[in-house]
Design a protein around this motif. Structure first.
Motif, PDB file in Angstrom:
ATOM      1  N   GLN A 158     -75.195  -3.099  31.613  1.00 35.81           N
ATOM      2  CA  GLN A 158     -75.035  -4.456  31.070  1.00 35.81           C
ATOM      3  C   GLN A 158     -76.078  -4.743  29.996  1.00 35.81           C
ATOM      4  N   ARG A 159     -77.325  -4.348  30.287  1.00 28.95           N
ATOM      5  CA  ARG A 159     -78.404  -4.597  29.311  1.00 28.95           C
ATOM      6  C   ARG A 159     -78.139  -3.872  28.003  1.00 28.95           C
ATOM      7  N   MET A 160     -77.660  -2.619  28.105  1.00 30.70           N
ATOM      8  CA  MET A 160     -77.442  -1.798  26.910  1.00 30.70           C
ATOM      9  C   MET A 160     -76.059  -2.014  26.308  1.00 30.70           C
ATOM     10  N   GLN A 161     -75.240  -2.849  26.954  1.00 31.15           N
ATOM     11  CA  GLN A 161     -73.878  -3.141  26.496  1.00 31.15           C
ATOM     12  C   GLN A 161     -73.047  -1.863  26.343  1.00 31.15           C
ATOM     13  N   VAL A 162     -73.075  -1.072  27.424  1.00 27.71           N
ATOM     14  CA  VAL A 162     -72.323   0.185  27.473  1.00 27.71           C
ATOM     15  C   VAL A 162     -71.261   0.070  28.566  1.00 27.71           C
ATOM     16  N   ASP A 163     -70.029   0.433  28.239  1.00 24.32           N
ATOM     17  CA  ASP A 163     -68.932   0.377  29.191  1.00 24.32           C
ATOM     18  C   ASP A 163     -69.044   1.536  30.179  1.00 24.32           C
ATOM     19  N   MET A 164     -69.229   1.220  31.481  1.00 18.63           N
ATOM     20  CA  MET A 164     -69.333   2.240  32.525  1.00 18.63           C
ATOM     21  C   MET A 164     -68.445   1.821  33.698  1.00 18.63           C
ATOM     22  N   PRO A 165     -67.125   1.997  33.544  1.00 22.54           N
ATOM     23  CA  PRO A 165     -66.192   1.467  34.537  1.00 22.54           C
ATOM     24  C   PRO A 165     -66.320   2.091  35.928  1.00 22.54           C
ATOM     25  N   ILE A 166     -66.620   3.389  36.008  1.00 22.20           N
ATOM     26  CA  ILE A 166     -66.761   4.016  37.323  1.00 22.20           C
ATOM     27  C   ILE A 166     -67.999   3.467  38.023  1.00 22.20           C
ATOM     28  N   THR A 167     -69.100   3.409  37.289  1.00 22.33           N
ATOM     29  CA  THR A 167     -70.342   2.860  37.847  1.00 22.33           C
ATOM     30  C   THR A 167     -70.132   1.429  38.325  1.00 22.33           C
ATOM     31  N   GLU A 168     -69.409   0.653  37.531  1.00 20.55           N
ATOM     32  CA  GLU A 168     -69.151  -0.746  37.903  1.00 20.55           C
ATOM     33  C   GLU A 168     -68.376  -0.821  39.218  1.00 20.55           C
ATOM     34  N   ARG A 169     -67.354   0.038  39.392  1.00 16.14           N
ATOM     35  CA  ARG A 169     -66.568   0.005  40.631  1.00 16.14           C
ATOM     36  C   ARG A 169     -67.387   0.502  41.814  1.00 16.14           C
ATOM     37  N   VAL A 170     -68.242   1.496  41.608  1.00 19.86           N
ATOM     38  CA  VAL A 170     -69.101   1.955  42.710  1.00 19.86           C
ATOM     39  C   VAL A 170     -70.037   0.831  43.140  1.00 19.86           C
ATOM     40  N   TYR A 171     -70.583   0.101  42.161  1.00 23.79           N
ATOM     41  CA  TYR A 171     -71.441  -1.047  42.481  1.00 23.79           C
ATOM     42  C   TYR A 171     -70.668  -2.069  43.323  1.00 23.79           C
ATOM     43  N   GLN A 172     -69.447  -2.349  42.939  1.00 21.35           N
ATOM     44  CA  GLN A 172     -68.655  -3.347  43.664  1.00 21.35           C
ATOM     45  C   GLN A 172     -68.329  -2.883  45.086  1.00 21.35           C
ATOM     46  N   VAL A 173     -68.089  -1.581  45.257  1.00 27.12           N
ATOM     47  CA  VAL A 173     -67.824  -1.056  46.597  1.00 27.12           C
ATOM     48  C   VAL A 173     -69.079  -1.137  47.468  1.00 27.12           C
ATOM     49  N   LEU A 174     -70.233  -0.768  46.881  1.00 25.24           N
ATOM     50  CA  LEU A 174     -71.473  -0.730  47.652  1.00 25.24           C
ATOM     51  C   LEU A 174     -72.019  -2.123  47.949  1.00 25.24           C
ATOM     52  N   TYR A 175     -71.963  -3.015  46.949  1.00 26.02           N
ATOM     53  CA  TYR A 175     -72.705  -4.274  47.056  1.00 26.02           C
ATOM     54  C   TYR A 175     -71.829  -5.523  47.117  1.00 26.02           C
ATOM     55  N   GLU A 176     -70.533  -5.363  46.864  1.00 28.69           N
ATOM     56  CA  GLU A 176     -69.643  -6.525  46.916  1.00 28.69           C
ATOM     57  C   GLU A 176     -68.476  -6.291  47.876  1.00 28.69           C
ATOM     58  N   ASP A 177     -68.564  -5.204  48.634  1.00 33.92           N
ATOM     59  CA  ASP A 177     -67.591  -4.896  49.688  1.00 33.92           C
ATOM     60  C   ASP A 177     -66.165  -4.741  49.158  1.00 33.92           C
ATOM     61  N   LYS A 178     -66.037  -4.269  47.921  1.00 38.30           N
ATOM     62  CA  LYS A 178     -64.698  -3.996  47.382  1.00 38.30           C
ATOM     63  C   LYS A 178     -64.090  -2.795  48.104  1.00 38.30           C
TER      64      LYS A 178
ATOM     65  N   PRO B 293     -62.473   0.655  48.438  1.00 34.63           N
ATOM     66  CA  PRO B 293     -62.463   1.805  47.522  1.00 34.63           C
ATOM     67  C   PRO B 293     -61.092   2.085  46.909  1.00 34.63           C
ATOM     68  N   ARG B 294     -60.030   1.875  47.678  1.00 37.88           N
ATOM     69  CA  ARG B 294     -58.688   2.145  47.141  1.00 37.88           C
ATOM     70  C   ARG B 294     -58.349   1.167  46.013  1.00 37.88           C
ATOM     71  N   THR B 295     -58.767  -0.085  46.179  1.00 39.02           N
ATOM     72  CA  THR B 295     -58.558  -1.083  45.121  1.00 39.02           C
ATOM     73  C   THR B 295     -59.337  -0.700  43.869  1.00 39.02           C
ATOM     74  N   ALA B 296     -60.564  -0.192  44.072  1.00 45.29           N
ATOM     75  CA  ALA B 296     -61.395   0.221  42.937  1.00 45.29           C
ATOM     76  C   ALA B 296     -60.708   1.323  42.132  1.00 45.29           C
ATOM     77  N   VAL B 297     -60.105   2.285  42.834  1.00 44.41           N
ATOM     78  CA  VAL B 297     -59.402   3.373  42.147  1.00 44.41           C
ATOM     79  C   VAL B 297     -58.187   2.837  41.388  1.00 44.41           C
ATOM     80  N   GLN B 298     -57.445   1.943  42.011  1.00 40.92           N
ATOM     81  CA  GLN B 298     -56.268   1.355  41.354  1.00 40.92           C
ATOM     82  C   GLN B 298     -56.668   0.622  40.070  1.00 40.92           C
ATOM     83  N   GLU B 299     -57.808  -0.071  40.108  1.00 39.02           N
ATOM     84  CA  GLU B 299     -58.288  -0.782  38.914  1.00 39.02           C
ATOM     85  C   GLU B 299     -58.680   0.188  37.812  1.00 39.02           C
ATOM     86  N   LEU B 300     -59.312   1.288  38.194  1.00 44.31           N
ATOM     87  CA  LEU B 300     -59.699   2.284  37.195  1.00 44.31           C
ATOM     88  C   LEU B 300     -58.471   2.894  36.523  1.00 44.31           C
ATOM     89  N   MET B 301     -57.463   3.183  37.311  1.00 47.08           N
ATOM     90  CA  MET B 301     -56.252   3.806  36.768  1.00 47.08           C
ATOM     91  C   MET B 301     -55.421   2.827  35.950  1.00 47.08           C
TER      92      MET B 301
END
Length: 342
Positions: free
Chosen positions: A298-318, A320-328
């Motif tokens: 976020q600070r460097m304004q770089v798109d990192m969609p996989i990292t973002e979904r891993v963060y949501q799974v670890l820290y926002e209880d997303k 994992p299957r939903t995270a994969v569907q969003e990536l695809m």
């Protein structure tokens, strides 16, 4: 290029103990700092690290210590292998005893949560004189258990001066542990830290029961976003095609010995992070690094969609299957954009 005198290894986890064993096997006297007082006594009495590297007899050239001062004072070659979340604390405690001009090799892979600094960034932040030590980074595809078994392994040491990097290269190199040199310290550090985030995602894919196609896609696109961030922060793009980049990423995303992949796999199987971590004595660096990577992107304004979904799974209880569907389901794009991986 040979080194005389004792070598200090700070941190007696699996990797720290393995590096101590490697150096001791070359004939160096090694002072090993062990945080846990009981483990220090066990290693001293049995020549075995029963907590983190059970089943291997350690060299008599290794002397375990519980006192930090005795391992730092009068040592001019030190190897740091403490977990990233306590790295600053240990480094600050070392400062009063650190010899000017000492060589400090970082073998810790991570990014500090509070400051978003790599381990070399922490040294630059705390040193009263920024050039008072030579600080380098050792990284690459290297499971501790395989190295201690003397399985052929190749890694990279990165520093600011080629002469110092070559000295470290020769100190660590053996007939089973091949060391290359690099001057891209930030690239090697970021690659080593961020691959752990992608390994959590790879483990989750495996835990969800996805196939080899999915894993290959994840590794490749994971490397793309690691490279994007690294280049934005001044790293050389080819570093991410090397041992510290692609090499370590493939190992950690596919190897059964990977702690980060194991955490991801259990998440994919439906377990909660809290209960997974409660069962583990060892540190899965990717869990903490994911938080740092998410905010650094976020600070460097770089798109990192996989990292973002891993963060949501670890820290926002997303889920994992939903995270994969969003990536695809993201917008389709060109693989290469403006000569860079997009």
């Amino acid at each position: 290029m040979e080194h005389s005198g004792p070598i200090s290894v700070l941190g007696a986890g699996a990797w720290g103990t393995t590096l101590a064993q490697l150096l001791a096997g070359k004939g160096y006297p090694v002072d090993l700092w062990v945080f846990e007082e009981d483990l220090c006594g066990i290693i001293r009495e049995t020549c075995e690290n029963r907590y983190y590297l059970p089943g291997f007899t350690l060299s008599r050239n290794i002397t375990p210590h519980n006192d930090l001062r005795s391992v730092v004072q009068d040592h001019d070659f030190l190897v740091m292998v403490v977990p990233s979340h306590v790295y600053r604390q240990v480094a600050l405690q070392m400062l009063p005893f650190l010899k000017p001009g000492a060589v400090v090799v970082n073998a810790t892979k991570g990014i500090e949560n509070e400051t978003l600094l790599t381990m070399s960034g922490i040294w630059k932040d705390i040193l009263p004189q920024k050039d008072s030590i030579h600080e380098l980074t050792l990284s690459g595809p290297s499971f501790a258990r395989e190295v201690v078994q003397k399985t052929p392994t190749a890694v990279t040491v990165a520093g600011d001066a080629i002469e110092v990097a070559q000295k470290v290269q020769h100190i660590f190199a053996t007939d089973y542990f091949r060391v290359y040199t690099s001057l891209d310290k930030i690239g090697v550090e970021l690659a080593g830290a961020l691959k752990n985030v992608i390994a959590v995602a790879a483990g989750a894919c495996d835990g969800l029961g996805f196939g080899l196609n999915s894993r290959a896609a994840l590794i490749t696109r994971g490397l793309a976003e690691i490279s994007r961030l690294g280049v934005k922060m001044g790293a050389h793009p080819l570093t991410f095609a090397g041992l510290a980049g692609m090499g370590d990423l493939v190992l950690t995303c596919t190897g059964d010995l990977s702690r980060n992949r194991t955490v991801g796999m259990q998440l994919g199987q439906g377990r909660k992070l809290k209960e997974i971590l409660a069962e583990k004595r060892t540190v899965a660096e990717g869990v903490k690094t994911t938080r740092s990577a998410y905010y650094l992107a976020q600070r460097m304004q770089v798109d990192m969609p996989i990292t973002e979904r891993v963060y949501q799974v670890l820290y926002e209880d997303k889920d994992p299957r939903t995270a994969v569907q969003e990536l695809m389901g993201r917008n389709l794009k060109h693989e290469l954009e403006h000569g860079q991986v997009s």
